[in-house]
Scaffold this active site. Structure first.
Site, PDB file in Angstrom:
ATOM      1  N   LYS A 112       0.824  -1.217   0.000  1.00  0.00           N
ATOM      2  CA  LYS A 112       0.000   0.000   0.000  1.00  0.00           C
ATOM      3  C   LYS A 112       0.859   1.268   0.000  1.00  0.00           C
ATOM      4  CE  LYS A 112      -4.274  -2.099   1.383  1.00  0.00           C
ATOM      5  NZ  LYS A 112      -3.787  -3.505   1.409  1.00  0.00           N
TER       6      LYS A 112
HETATM    7  C1  LIG Z   1      -4.302  -4.553   0.584  1.00  0.00           C
HETATM    8  C2  LIG Z   1      -3.496  -5.784   0.422  1.00  0.00           C
HETATM    9  C3  LIG Z   1      -3.816  -6.768  -0.541  1.00  0.00           C
HETATM   10  C4  LIG Z   1      -5.041  -6.671  -1.427  1.00  0.00           C
HETATM   11  O1  LIG Z   1      -4.934  -5.673  -2.413  1.00  0.00           O
HETATM   12  P1  LIG Z   1      -6.253  -5.097  -3.108  1.00  0.00           P
HETATM   13  O2  LIG Z   1      -5.783  -3.950  -3.908  1.00  0.00           O
HETATM   14  O3  LIG Z   1      -7.158  -4.662  -1.967  1.00  0.00           O
HETATM   15  O4  LIG Z   1      -6.846  -6.193  -3.901  1.00  0.00           O
HETATM   16  C5  LIG Z   1      -2.982  -7.877  -0.657  1.00  0.00           C
HETATM   17  N1  LIG Z   1      -1.912  -8.037   0.153  1.00  0.00           N
HETATM   18  C6  LIG Z   1      -1.582  -7.124   1.093  1.00  0.00           C
HETATM   19  C7  LIG Z   1      -0.402  -7.381   1.960  1.00  0.00           C
HETATM   20  C8  LIG Z   1      -2.352  -5.960   1.252  1.00  0.00           C
HETATM   21  O5  LIG Z   1      -2.008  -5.072   2.193  1.00  0.00           O
END
Ligand SMILES: *Cc1c(COP(=O)(O)O)cnc(C)c1O
Length: 497
Positions: A112
Site C-alpha cells: 500500500k
Molecule cells: C491490501 C493488500 C492486498 C489486497 O490488495 P487489493 O488492492 O485490496 O486487492 C494484498 N496483500 C496485502 C499485503 C495488502 O495489504
C-alpha cells in the site's frame, strides 16, 4: 483527460478534483474518460527509464492538469526521498517461468506504500489548482495496515491533516506499535473502544454529518478519505506492472512484445485492476491471475458470473484479503459492460439490497478473456510458504503465497508456460508468526511475542529484518489517546481547531 463516474453522473472532473473528491457525487467511482494507448515503439522508449521517470511518463498520460515539473516533484518526493531503496520495486527471478515483483520496500513494508506515498503529493498539488478545496482533512478507520501506510504517506504533507482511528481490540501488537509511534506535525492517532466495524461506523457517521461539514468548511477544511477507490491510489499501481515487464526485457528474459502473466493476491480488487488498466493501455499481458483466499467471492464471480457476498466472513492468515465486498470491481464491470452506467448502477443496487448480483454471459466471457481465477485455502497457503522456501531459498508472506499457489493451480489447469510475474504484497517479516509456523511448525512460536518471533525468523533464515520493522518496540509512544465511538466527532473537532 477528464474523469467520469461509473454510475453516469453528468459532470466530469479534472484529475485534481477527482483525487480530492475521492468518490463521485452519485456514489460511483471515477474512471478515465478514455484510455491512452502506448504502442510498441512507445514501450521501447520507456524501456531505459528508471522507476521515477517511468512513473512520471505514465502519470503524464492521466494527470494532464499537472505539469511535468509538478509530476516530477511528486514522484521524487514519494519514491526517491529515502523511503524506498534506489530500485523501489525489485524483481526476484525464481525460475525460468516465475519471477516475484517485491512491492514491500517502502516505509511500512507492504504494497500500500506504493500508492500511499504518492497520494498526499498528488493532493498537495491538486489543492493549489482546485477552486473547490483549500485544506484537506483525511479521516480513516483502520483494521491495521492501511492506517500505518496512510500515516507514513501523509506525514507532514502540505495543507493536509490526517487522523486515524483504530479499534482497541482488533489490531496486532506490531500494527498498533507502528501507528502509535508515528512522528509528524499534521497527524493524530486515536484508539476507539470497540471493534473495527464500530470505528468504521464512527468515521462514516462523521462523513455523513452535513452540519459538522459546514463547521469544518468555515475553518477551511474539506473531509476526504484515502481509501483504495481513490483514482490517485489506483494510477500509481499501474506503474509497477510496466516496470516489471520492462525489467524482464532489460535482463533478456523477454523480447519486447512478448506476452507475460501476472499473478495478483486480491482483496479490494485495486491492485489487480491496475494490472488490467496497464493491459488496456498497451502492456502485452496474456492472463491476469486473480488469487483470493478462503473469502473467495471474487474468484467465484470470475468463474460463474455470480457475485454472492452472503457467506460467512473467514478470518485467515492473509488478513488484508479478508473481504467480501471488493469495491474496485465496479470499475471492471463498467469496462466489460461497454461503459453501461445503467447496468453498473443496477448491479450495485442489487449488491446493496441483497448482497448478491449476477451478470450476463457476455460480461463473464469478456472478463475471462483477461482473467483466470481461483483461491488458496489456509493450509495450501502455508504449504506454499514452506515449499517456496525449500525450493528457492526464498521467503514469501501469506498474501504472496496465496498468489503463487493459485498460479500453480493455473499451470496445472492450463499447461501454460508463459513467463509469469507473481506480485509480492508484503514483507514476510510483517506476518512473521504465520511464516515462522509454516517453516518450523506451530510449536516454534509458542509463548513468544511478535517481536521475539521477528528476531528468530531472521536468525534462522538469514534474511534481514526490514528497517521499518526493526527496533519497533524501542521507539517512543507518541499517541496515547483512547475514546468511545460517541466521542470520535469531538476528537476530530479538537484536532482540526
Ligand atoms: C491490501 C493488500 C492486498 C489486497 O490488495 P487489493 O488492492 O485490496 O486487492 C494484498 N496483500 C496485502 C499485503 C495488502 O495489504
Amino acid at each position: 483527460m477528464l474523469y467520469k463516474s461509473t454510475r453516469g453522473y453528468s459532470e466530469k472532473f479534472s484529475f485534481s478534483d477527482a483525487v480530492l473528491t475521492g468518490i463521485a457525487p452519485d456514489g460511483g467511482l471515477f474512471v478515465p474518460e478514455e484510455f491512452p494507448t502506448l504502442n510498441e515503439a512507445a514501450l521501447e522508449k520507456l524501456c531505459e527509464l528508471d522507476y521515477c521517470s517511468l512513473a512520471r511518463e505514465i502519470f503524464s498520460l492521466f494527470a494532464d492538469d499537472f505539469t511535468k515539473e509538478e509530476l516530477d516533484t511528486c514522484v521524487k518526493n514519494a519514491y526517491a526521498d529515502g523511503s524506498f531503496p534506489e530500485e523501489p520495486t525489485p524483481l526476484s527471478v525464481l525460475s525460468n517461468n516465475l519471477s516475484v515483483l517485491e512491492l514491500w520496500h517502502g516505509p511500512t513494508s507492504a504494497f500500500k506504500d506504493m500508492a500511499l506515498q504518492i497520494l498526499p503529493e498528488f493532493m498537495s498539488v491538486a489543492i493549489k489548482k482546485s477552486k473547490k478545496h483549500n485544506k484537506i482533512a483525511i479521516l480513516t478507520a483502520t483494521s491495521g495496515d492501511t492506517g500505518k501506510a496512510a500515516l507514513a504517506g501523509f506525514k507532514d504533507a502540505e495543507n493536509v491533516n490526517i487522523m486515524v482511528f483504530y479499534p482497541v481490540s482488533g489490531v496486532s501488537e506490531m500494527q498498533k506499535t507502528q501507528m502509535i509511534t508515528q512522528e509528524g506535525s499534521n497527524l493524530s492517532v486515536v484508539a476507539v473502544r470497540g471493534n473495527f466495524d464500530d470505528a468504521q461506523t464512527g468515521v462514516k457517521n462523521i462523513f455523513g454529518d452535513k452540519e459538522f461539514a459546514e463547521v469544518l468548511k468555515e475553518r477551511g477544511y474539506t473531509l476526504s478519505s484515502a481509501n483504495s477507490i481513490n483514482i490517485g491510489r489506483l494510477l500509481p499501481q499501474v506503474v509497477y506492472y510496466f516496470y516489471a515487464y520492462l525489467a524482464l526485457v532489460r535482463n533478456g528474459r523477454l523480447t519486447l512484445g512478448d506476452k507475460i502473466n501476472f499473478a495478483v493476491p486480491t482483496g479490494n480488487f485495486g491492485n489487480i485492476l491496475a494490472c488490467y488498466y496497464a493491459t488496456k493501455i498497451g502492456l502485452p499481458v496474456n492472463k491476469i491471475i486473480c488469487a483470493t483466499n478462503d473469502n473467495n467471492v471474487v474468484s467465484d464471480f470470475i468463474t460463474t458470473g455470480i457475485y454472492n457476498s452472503k457467506r460467512p466472513f473467514i478470518l485467515t492468515v492473509s488478513p488484508a484479503m479478508d473481504i467480501l465486498i471488493s469495491s474496485n470491481l465496479e470499475r471492471l464491470l463498467f469496462d466489460v459492460s461497454g461503459e453501461n452506467t445503467e447496468i453498473v448502477s443496477g448491479l450495485q443496487q442489487d449488491l446493496k439490497a441483497n448482497g448478491v448480483y449476477s451478470v450476463e454471459k457476455e460480461m463473464t466471457d469478456a472478463i475471462n478473456e483477461y482473467f483466470w481465477s481461483s483461491y488458496s485455502t489456509q493450509p495450501e497457503c502455508c504449504k506454499t510458504i514452506n515449499s517456496i522456501h525449500s525450493e528457492f531459498n526464498y521467503l514469501v508472506d501469506p498474501h504472496t503465497a496465496v498468489g503463487i499457489d493459485v498460479y500453480d493451480k493455473y499451470v496445472i489447469s492450463t499447461g501454460d508456460t508463459t513467463p509469469t510475474v507473481a506480485v509480492s504484497t508484503a514483507s514476510p517479516f510483517k506476518f512473521n508468526k504465520t511464516v515462522a509456523e509454516a517453516l518450523y511448525g506451530e510449536a516454534s512460536t509458542e509463548g513468544k511475542s511478535e517481536f521475539e518471533i521477528l528476531d528468530e525468523l531472521s536468525e534462522k533464515t538469514g534474511w534481514e529484518i526490514p528497517v521499518p520493522l526493526r527496533d519497533l518496540d524501542k521507539k517512543s509512544i507518541l499517541h496515547k489517546g483512547v475514546c468511545d465511538v460517541s466521542d470520535m466527532k469531538a476528537e476530530v473537532d479538537a484536532f482540526l481547531k
